[in-house]
Write a protein that holds these residues in place. Sequence first.
Motif, PDB file in Angstrom:
ATOM      1  N   GLN A 295       4.233 -59.606 129.203  1.00 21.79           N
ATOM      2  CA  GLN A 295       3.854 -61.014 129.288  1.00 21.79           C
ATOM      3  C   GLN A 295       3.357 -61.385 130.686  1.00 21.79           C
ATOM      4  OE1 GLN A 295       6.398 -59.750 127.639  1.00 21.79           O
ATOM      5  NE2 GLN A 295       6.584 -60.777 125.663  1.00 21.79           N
ATOM      6  N   ARG A 296       3.983 -60.828 131.720  1.00 23.12           N
ATOM      7  CA  ARG A 296       3.562 -61.122 133.096  1.00 23.12           C
ATOM      8  C   ARG A 296       2.156 -60.563 133.355  1.00 23.12           C
ATOM      9  NH1 ARG A 296       6.187 -62.121 138.189  1.00 23.12           N
ATOM     10  NH2 ARG A 296       8.260 -61.943 137.258  1.00 23.12           N
ATOM     11  N   VAL A 297       1.888 -59.375 132.840  1.00 26.66           N
ATOM     12  CA  VAL A 297       0.567 -58.763 133.015  1.00 26.66           C
ATOM     13  C   VAL A 297      -0.486 -59.582 132.271  1.00 26.66           C
ATOM     14  CG1 VAL A 297      -0.831 -56.677 132.705  1.00 26.66           C
ATOM     15  CG2 VAL A 297       1.589 -56.473 133.290  1.00 26.66           C
ATOM     16  N   VAL A 298      -0.147 -60.023 131.059  1.00 21.53           N
ATOM     17  CA  VAL A 298      -1.075 -60.845 130.273  1.00 21.53           C
ATOM     18  C   VAL A 298      -1.441 -62.113 131.039  1.00 21.53           C
ATOM     19  CG1 VAL A 298      -1.257 -62.313 128.220  1.00 21.53           C
ATOM     20  CG2 VAL A 298      -0.414 -59.972 128.001  1.00 21.53           C
ATOM     21  N   GLU A 299      -0.451 -62.752 131.642  1.00 19.03           N
ATOM     22  CA  GLU A 299      -0.710 -63.982 132.401  1.00 19.03           C
ATOM     23  C   GLU A 299      -1.599 -63.711 133.609  1.00 19.03           C
ATOM     24  OE1 GLU A 299      -0.187 -67.250 131.693  1.00 19.03           O
ATOM     25  OE2 GLU A 299       0.246 -66.293 129.771  1.00 19.03           O
ATOM     26  N   ALA A 300      -1.368 -62.565 134.266  1.00 20.25           N
ATOM     27  CA  ALA A 300      -2.189 -62.215 135.426  1.00 20.25           C
ATOM     28  C   ALA A 300      -3.644 -61.978 135.004  1.00 20.25           C
ATOM     29  CB  ALA A 300      -1.619 -60.969 136.106  1.00 20.25           C
ATOM     30  N   ILE A 301      -3.815 -61.327 133.858  1.00 18.82           N
ATOM     31  CA  ILE A 301      -5.165 -61.071 133.341  1.00 18.82           C
ATOM     32  C   ILE A 301      -5.842 -62.380 132.947  1.00 18.82           C
ATOM     33  CG2 ILE A 301      -6.451 -60.028 131.419  1.00 18.82           C
ATOM     34  CD1 ILE A 301      -4.353 -57.749 131.481  1.00 18.82           C
ATOM     35  N   LYS A 302      -5.086 -63.221 132.263  1.00 21.06           N
ATOM     36  CA  LYS A 302      -5.625 -64.515 131.826  1.00 21.06           C
ATOM     37  C   LYS A 302      -6.007 -65.382 133.023  1.00 21.06           C
ATOM     38  CE  LYS A 302      -4.423 -68.454 128.874  1.00 21.06           C
ATOM     39  NZ  LYS A 302      -3.329 -69.107 128.101  1.00 21.06           N
ATOM     40  N   SER A 303      -5.151 -65.376 134.054  1.00 19.81           N
ATOM     41  CA  SER A 303      -5.400 -66.196 135.244  1.00 19.81           C
ATOM     42  C   SER A 303      -6.634 -65.757 136.015  1.00 19.81           C
ATOM     43  CB  SER A 303      -4.179 -66.142 136.181  1.00 19.81           C
ATOM     44  OG  SER A 303      -3.044 -66.692 135.559  1.00 19.81           O
ATOM     45  N   SER A 304      -7.005 -64.482 135.874  1.00 16.35           N
ATOM     46  CA  SER A 304      -8.178 -63.986 136.598  1.00 16.35           C
ATOM     47  C   SER A 304      -9.462 -64.634 136.086  1.00 16.35           C
ATOM     48  CB  SER A 304      -8.282 -62.459 136.459  1.00 16.35           C
ATOM     49  OG  SER A 304      -8.741 -62.098 135.160  1.00 16.35           O
ATOM     50  N   GLY A 305      -9.466 -65.036 134.797  1.00 16.70           N
ATOM     51  CA  GLY A 305     -10.657 -65.639 134.198  1.00 16.70           C
ATOM     52  C   GLY A 305     -11.782 -64.660 133.942  1.00 16.70           C
ATOM     53  N   ARG A 306     -11.480 -63.352 134.102  1.00 16.72           N
ATOM     54  CA  ARG A 306     -12.543 -62.361 133.966  1.00 16.72           C
ATOM     55  C   ARG A 306     -12.448 -61.547 132.670  1.00 16.72           C
ATOM     56  NH1 ARG A 306     -10.809 -61.868 139.340  1.00 16.72           N
ATOM     57  NH2 ARG A 306      -9.634 -59.950 138.903  1.00 16.72           N
ATOM     58  N   HIS A 307     -11.473 -61.870 131.828  1.00 12.64           N
ATOM     59  CA  HIS A 307     -11.275 -61.070 130.620  1.00 12.64           C
ATOM     60  C   HIS A 307     -11.053 -61.958 129.391  1.00 12.64           C
ATOM     61  CE1 HIS A 307     -11.022 -57.303 132.910  1.00 12.64           C
ATOM     62  NE2 HIS A 307     -10.434 -58.042 133.830  1.00 12.64           N
ATOM     63  N   PHE A 314      -5.674 -59.853 122.282  1.00 11.98           N
ATOM     64  CA  PHE A 314      -4.479 -59.055 122.573  1.00 11.98           C
ATOM     65  C   PHE A 314      -3.218 -59.859 122.224  1.00 11.98           C
ATOM     66  CE2 PHE A 314      -0.934 -57.701 125.155  1.00 11.98           C
ATOM     67  CZ  PHE A 314      -0.991 -56.308 125.110  1.00 11.98           C
ATOM     68  N   LYS A 315      -3.173 -61.096 122.662  1.00 10.63           N
ATOM     69  CA  LYS A 315      -2.014 -61.947 122.397  1.00 10.63           C
ATOM     70  C   LYS A 315      -1.808 -62.118 120.894  1.00 10.63           C
ATOM     71  CE  LYS A 315      -1.158 -65.500 125.003  1.00 10.63           C
ATOM     72  NZ  LYS A 315      -1.284 -66.793 125.731  1.00 10.63           N
ATOM     73  N   ASN A 316      -2.908 -62.260 120.181  1.00  8.24           N
ATOM     74  CA  ASN A 316      -2.840 -62.419 118.732  1.00  8.24           C
ATOM     75  C   ASN A 316      -2.327 -61.156 118.059  1.00  8.24           C
ATOM     76  OD1 ASN A 316      -4.740 -62.203 115.954  1.00  8.24           O
ATOM     77  ND2 ASN A 316      -3.681 -64.131 116.263  1.00  8.24           N
ATOM     78  N   LYS A 317      -2.819 -60.005 118.491  1.00  9.89           N
ATOM     79  CA  LYS A 317      -2.446 -58.718 117.884  1.00  9.89           C
ATOM     80  C   LYS A 317      -0.959 -58.425 118.020  1.00  9.89           C
ATOM     81  CE  LYS A 317      -4.027 -53.893 117.708  1.00  9.89           C
ATOM     82  NZ  LYS A 317      -2.736 -53.237 117.469  1.00  9.89           N
ATOM     83  N   TYR A 318      -0.368 -58.830 119.145  1.00 12.49           N
ATOM     84  CA  TYR A 318       1.045 -58.534 119.406  1.00 12.49           C
ATOM     85  C   TYR A 318       1.962 -59.749 119.286  1.00 12.49           C
ATOM     86  CZ  TYR A 318      -0.872 -54.069 120.788  1.00 12.49           C
ATOM     87  OH  TYR A 318      -1.520 -52.854 120.769  1.00 12.49           O
ATOM     88  N   GLY A 319       1.439 -60.794 118.650  1.00 12.49           N
ATOM     89  CA  GLY A 319       2.266 -61.966 118.357  1.00 12.49           C
ATOM     90  C   GLY A 319       2.659 -62.780 119.565  1.00 12.49           C
ATOM     91  N   LEU A 320       1.968 -62.607 120.697  1.00  9.33           N
ATOM     92  CA  LEU A 320       2.325 -63.348 121.909  1.00  9.33           C
ATOM     93  C   LEU A 320       1.834 -64.796 121.845  1.00  9.33           C
ATOM     94  CD1 LEU A 320       1.472 -60.592 124.545  1.00  9.33           C
ATOM     95  CD2 LEU A 320       3.739 -61.322 123.805  1.00  9.33           C
ATOM     96  N   ASP A 321       0.887 -65.055 120.955  1.00  4.87           N
ATOM     97  CA  ASP A 321       0.374 -66.425 120.826  1.00  4.87           C
ATOM     98  C   ASP A 321       1.336 -67.309 120.045  1.00  4.87           C
ATOM     99  OD1 ASP A 321      -0.042 -64.952 118.509  1.00  4.87           O
ATOM    100  OD2 ASP A 321      -1.920 -65.939 117.996  1.00  4.87           O
ATOM    101  N   LYS A 322       2.356 -66.691 119.441  1.00  3.38           N
ATOM    102  CA  LYS A 322       3.313 -67.462 118.635  1.00  3.38           C
ATOM    103  C   LYS A 322       4.580 -67.794 119.428  1.00  3.38           C
ATOM    104  CE  LYS A 322       1.802 -65.711 114.145  1.00  3.38           C
ATOM    105  NZ  LYS A 322       0.580 -65.068 114.629  1.00  3.38           N
ATOM    106  N   VAL A 323       4.653 -67.328 120.686  1.00  5.21           N
ATOM    107  CA  VAL A 323       5.850 -67.537 121.498  1.00  5.21           C
ATOM    108  C   VAL A 323       5.704 -68.846 122.259  1.00  5.21           C
ATOM    109  CG1 VAL A 323       7.274 -66.602 123.341  1.00  5.21           C
ATOM    110  CG2 VAL A 323       6.208 -65.065 121.710  1.00  5.21           C
TER     111      VAL A 323
END
Length: 323
Positions: A295-307, A314-323
Amino acid sequence: MSTTSSRQLAKSWPYKRYKTFESELRAAASEWFKKQGIPTHAKMPYYLKSNGDWPKNIICKEVADYLERKKEQNAGKTPFLLHKYLHHGLSSQAMVFNLIGPLVVRNDIGPLKNALNDIGISWPEGEVELCFEYEDRTVFNEDVGQPTSIDLAVKKEEEKGGIFIEAKLAERGFGGCSIFSRGDCDGANPTRDGFSSCYLHHIGHYYLSKLDELGFIDENFSAGPICPLANYYQIFREVAFALSQGGKFVLLLDERNPAFIKASSDYKKTRGLWPLLMKSVPEKHRDNIKDLSIQRVVEAIKSSGRHDDWIADFKNKYGLDKV
């Protein structure tokens, strides 16, 4: 004797149960494959139909193409190991490819570097290479069989040091010793009876010697009659692998998985395999051994705005969008 039934008492257990977490992951993977129109196993919709379908378990095509090229480049040389169950929707190897792969192929390691810095793991200076399924047979003298393999290594070529990352997604624990599980060992603690009583040490694979050199084998390690490596062989071996090369070890895990770290419902107690096994780590090494949440890595990637083209997927595939 309590008059309350076991089922009633189970409801008051203060920790999340693993089965709940696994069900959430399976449902997310099943839904993702269905939306993509990808054929799955008839009875397990979170599992692709064939192991040859593994590229369909990779979100970014450029990453799947990169893995195919690596596989071809290593043919007949040092094996680039693609796991047997890479087509499983809950494969931790596929998860690492999906999370870190785009950073590698796009040469944008900033988000991973930032996430590691946040937990006190500094990035190596100068140019480094990110290598999936890193191995070095010389560390433990693993001259035959499958050597110790690390999911992701961040290091300079031909130099010691670096960061060695092992990933866990849906696993219930760490791999145990196959010699013990096959019935060729009684599980007695060889640090009490002498290293020569360990078959692996006898054939020249010096896991115990490395642990001893690093200060792991002390009174506590030797106190019990059961060999700590019988059930926790993988984690001790990988930590020793990283430290013996002057590197740092990071366990990349899903913070929802209660097998490794779980907090009580009031957040006053923390249990799990990871805090339990960290007690066996000598004080001098603890700053070089950390856990990092997906989750911390996902946030770092999201915060970069480059991906933004794949991180939501990715969040959808691993159910992170439901948390």
